[in-house]
Scaffold this motif. Structure first.
Motif, PDB file in Angstrom:
ATOM      1  N   THR A   1      -1.490   6.820  44.318  1.00 33.99           N
ATOM      2  CA  THR A   1      -0.487   6.820  43.258  1.00 33.99           C
ATOM      3  C   THR A   1      -0.811   5.689  42.287  1.00 33.99           C
ATOM      4  O   THR A   1      -1.477   4.721  42.646  1.00 33.99           O
ATOM      5  CB  THR A   1       0.933   6.632  43.817  1.00 33.99           C
ATOM      6  OG1 THR A   1       0.993   5.384  44.519  1.00 33.99           O
ATOM      7  CG2 THR A   1       1.311   7.766  44.764  1.00 33.99           C
ATOM      8  N   ASN A   2      -0.343   5.794  41.078  1.00 34.14           N
ATOM      9  CA  ASN A   2      -0.672   4.798  40.055  1.00 34.14           C
ATOM     10  C   ASN A   2      -0.256   3.384  40.443  1.00 34.14           C
ATOM     11  O   ASN A   2      -1.033   2.447  40.300  1.00 34.14           O
ATOM     12  CB  ASN A   2      -0.033   5.167  38.720  1.00 34.14           C
ATOM     13  CG  ASN A   2      -0.687   6.383  38.107  1.00 34.14           C
ATOM     14  OD1 ASN A   2      -1.827   6.707  38.406  1.00 34.14           O
ATOM     15  ND2 ASN A   2       0.050   7.084  37.265  1.00 34.14           N
ATOM     16  N   ALA A   3       0.940   3.233  40.969  1.00 37.49           N
ATOM     17  CA  ALA A   3       1.450   1.897  41.278  1.00 37.49           C
ATOM     18  C   ALA A   3       0.759   1.263  42.481  1.00 37.49           C
ATOM     19  O   ALA A   3       0.629   0.044  42.551  1.00 37.49           O
ATOM     20  CB  ALA A   3       2.955   1.955  41.519  1.00 37.49           C
ATOM     21  N   GLN A   4       0.304   2.065  43.432  1.00 35.46           N
ATOM     22  CA  GLN A   4      -0.261   1.546  44.675  1.00 35.46           C
ATOM     23  C   GLN A   4      -1.702   1.998  44.903  1.00 35.46           C
ATOM     24  O   GLN A   4      -2.165   2.070  46.034  1.00 35.46           O
ATOM     25  CB  GLN A   4       0.600   1.999  45.858  1.00 35.46           C
ATOM     26  CG  GLN A   4       2.054   1.609  45.771  1.00 35.46           C
ATOM     27  CD  GLN A   4       2.275   0.107  45.779  1.00 35.46           C
ATOM     28  OE1 GLN A   4       1.494  -0.642  46.357  1.00 35.46           O
ATOM     29  NE2 GLN A   4       3.325  -0.344  45.138  1.00 35.46           N
ATOM     30  N   ASP A   5      -2.425   2.314  43.855  1.00 34.82           N
ATOM     31  CA  ASP A   5      -3.773   2.866  43.982  1.00 34.82           C
ATOM     32  C   ASP A   5      -4.664   1.982  44.847  1.00 34.82           C
ATOM     33  O   ASP A   5      -4.764   0.783  44.628  1.00 34.82           O
ATOM     34  CB  ASP A   5      -4.400   3.055  42.606  1.00 34.82           C
ATOM     35  CG  ASP A   5      -5.693   3.846  42.654  1.00 34.82           C
ATOM     36  OD1 ASP A   5      -5.793   4.755  43.499  1.00 34.82           O
ATOM     37  OD2 ASP A   5      -6.595   3.560  41.849  1.00 34.82           O
TER      38      ASP A   5
ATOM     39  N   GLU B   1       5.547  17.259  61.402  1.00 31.57           N
ATOM     40  CA  GLU B   1       5.670  16.559  60.127  1.00 31.57           C
ATOM     41  C   GLU B   1       4.883  15.251  60.151  1.00 31.57           C
ATOM     42  O   GLU B   1       5.016  14.457  61.084  1.00 31.57           O
ATOM     43  CB  GLU B   1       7.138  16.272  59.825  1.00 31.57           C
ATOM     44  CG  GLU B   1       7.369  15.618  58.485  1.00 31.57           C
ATOM     45  CD  GLU B   1       8.844  15.439  58.189  1.00 31.57           C
ATOM     46  OE1 GLU B   1       9.249  15.777  57.074  1.00 31.57           O
ATOM     47  OE2 GLU B   1       9.573  14.960  59.079  1.00 31.57           O
ATOM     48  N   LEU B   2       4.058  15.035  59.133  1.00 29.70           N
ATOM     49  CA  LEU B   2       3.259  13.818  59.031  1.00 29.70           C
ATOM     50  C   LEU B   2       3.977  12.765  58.200  1.00 29.70           C
ATOM     51  O   LEU B   2       4.696  13.088  57.254  1.00 29.70           O
ATOM     52  CB  LEU B   2       1.904  14.132  58.401  1.00 29.70           C
ATOM     53  CG  LEU B   2       0.997  15.055  59.202  1.00 29.70           C
ATOM     54  CD1 LEU B   2      -0.237  15.415  58.386  1.00 29.70           C
ATOM     55  CD2 LEU B   2       0.600  14.427  60.517  1.00 29.70           C
ATOM     56  N   HIS B   3       3.754  11.507  58.559  1.00 29.40           N
ATOM     57  CA  HIS B   3       4.320  10.355  57.853  1.00 29.40           C
ATOM     58  C   HIS B   3       3.181   9.419  57.487  1.00 29.40           C
ATOM     59  O   HIS B   3       2.138   9.424  58.138  1.00 29.40           O
ATOM     60  CB  HIS B   3       5.303   9.598  58.745  1.00 29.40           C
ATOM     61  CG  HIS B   3       6.361  10.449  59.344  1.00 29.40           C
ATOM     62  ND1 HIS B   3       7.527  10.773  58.695  1.00 29.40           N
ATOM     63  CD2 HIS B   3       6.408  11.070  60.550  1.00 29.40           C
ATOM     64  CE1 HIS B   3       8.263  11.543  59.475  1.00 29.40           C
ATOM     65  NE2 HIS B   3       7.605  11.741  60.612  1.00 29.40           N
ATOM     66  N   CYS B   4       3.384   8.581  56.482  1.00 29.29           N
ATOM     67  CA  CYS B   4       2.389   7.550  56.191  1.00 29.29           C
ATOM     68  C   CYS B   4       3.114   6.233  55.949  1.00 29.29           C
ATOM     69  O   CYS B   4       4.267   6.209  55.528  1.00 29.29           O
ATOM     70  CB  CYS B   4       1.504   7.928  55.002  1.00 29.29           C
ATOM     71  SG  CYS B   4       2.327   8.017  53.429  1.00 29.29           S
ATOM     72  N   ARG B   5       2.424   5.163  56.279  1.00 29.06           N
ATOM     73  CA  ARG B   5       2.980   3.817  56.141  1.00 29.06           C
ATOM     74  C   ARG B   5       1.831   2.876  55.828  1.00 29.06           C
ATOM     75  O   ARG B   5       0.722   3.045  56.313  1.00 29.06           O
ATOM     76  CB  ARG B   5       3.659   3.423  57.456  1.00 29.06           C
ATOM     77  CG  ARG B   5       4.472   2.163  57.384  1.00 29.06           C
ATOM     78  CD  ARG B   5       5.097   1.851  58.731  1.00 29.06           C
ATOM     79  NE  ARG B   5       6.110   2.804  59.133  1.00 29.06           N
ATOM     80  CZ  ARG B   5       7.424   2.613  59.001  1.00 29.06           C
ATOM     81  NH1 ARG B   5       7.872   1.514  58.464  1.00 29.06           N
ATOM     82  NH2 ARG B   5       8.271   3.517  59.417  1.00 29.06           N
ATOM     83  N   GLU B   6       2.087   1.865  55.050  1.00 30.84           N
ATOM     84  CA  GLU B   6       1.075   0.869  54.717  1.00 30.84           C
ATOM     85  C   GLU B   6       0.557   0.263  56.018  1.00 30.84           C
ATOM     86  O   GLU B   6       1.317   0.031  56.957  1.00 30.84           O
ATOM     87  CB  GLU B   6       1.706  -0.189  53.800  1.00 30.84           C
ATOM     88  CG  GLU B   6       0.710  -1.104  53.128  1.00 30.84           C
ATOM     89  CD  GLU B   6       0.380  -2.299  53.987  1.00 30.84           C
ATOM     90  OE1 GLU B   6      -0.767  -2.764  53.939  1.00 30.84           O
ATOM     91  OE2 GLU B   6       1.262  -2.765  54.720  1.00 30.84           O
TER      92      GLU B   6
END
Length: 65
Positions: free
Chosen positions: A30-34, A48-53
């Motif tokens: 994404t633009n803000a977090q590229d 269901e898949l999730h993502c986290r830093e």
């Protein structure tokens, strides 16, 4: 295509105790977090898949046998 039926590393949420399978890593585009590195995971028994830093993930989950 990713085979979600194979044995994946198992992690447990420190707060809730829920168990999750670590599917893999990914990069936020994404633009803000590229370029931000992310962990892709799913709760055991769910699709269901999730993502986290990545650093947040390892601060909230621990690996279980």
């Amino acid at each position: 295509m990713l085979n979600l039926d194979s044995k994946l590393p198992l992690y447990q949420n420190i707060k809730t105790g829920h168990k999750y399978e670590l599917v893999g890593g990914c990069i936020n585009r994404t633009n803000a977090q590229d370029g931000q590195r992310m962990i892709l995971y799913r709760r055991v028994g769910e699709s269901e898949l999730h993502c986290r830093e990545i650093t947040e993930f390892y601060g909230k989950f621990f690996e279980v046998e």
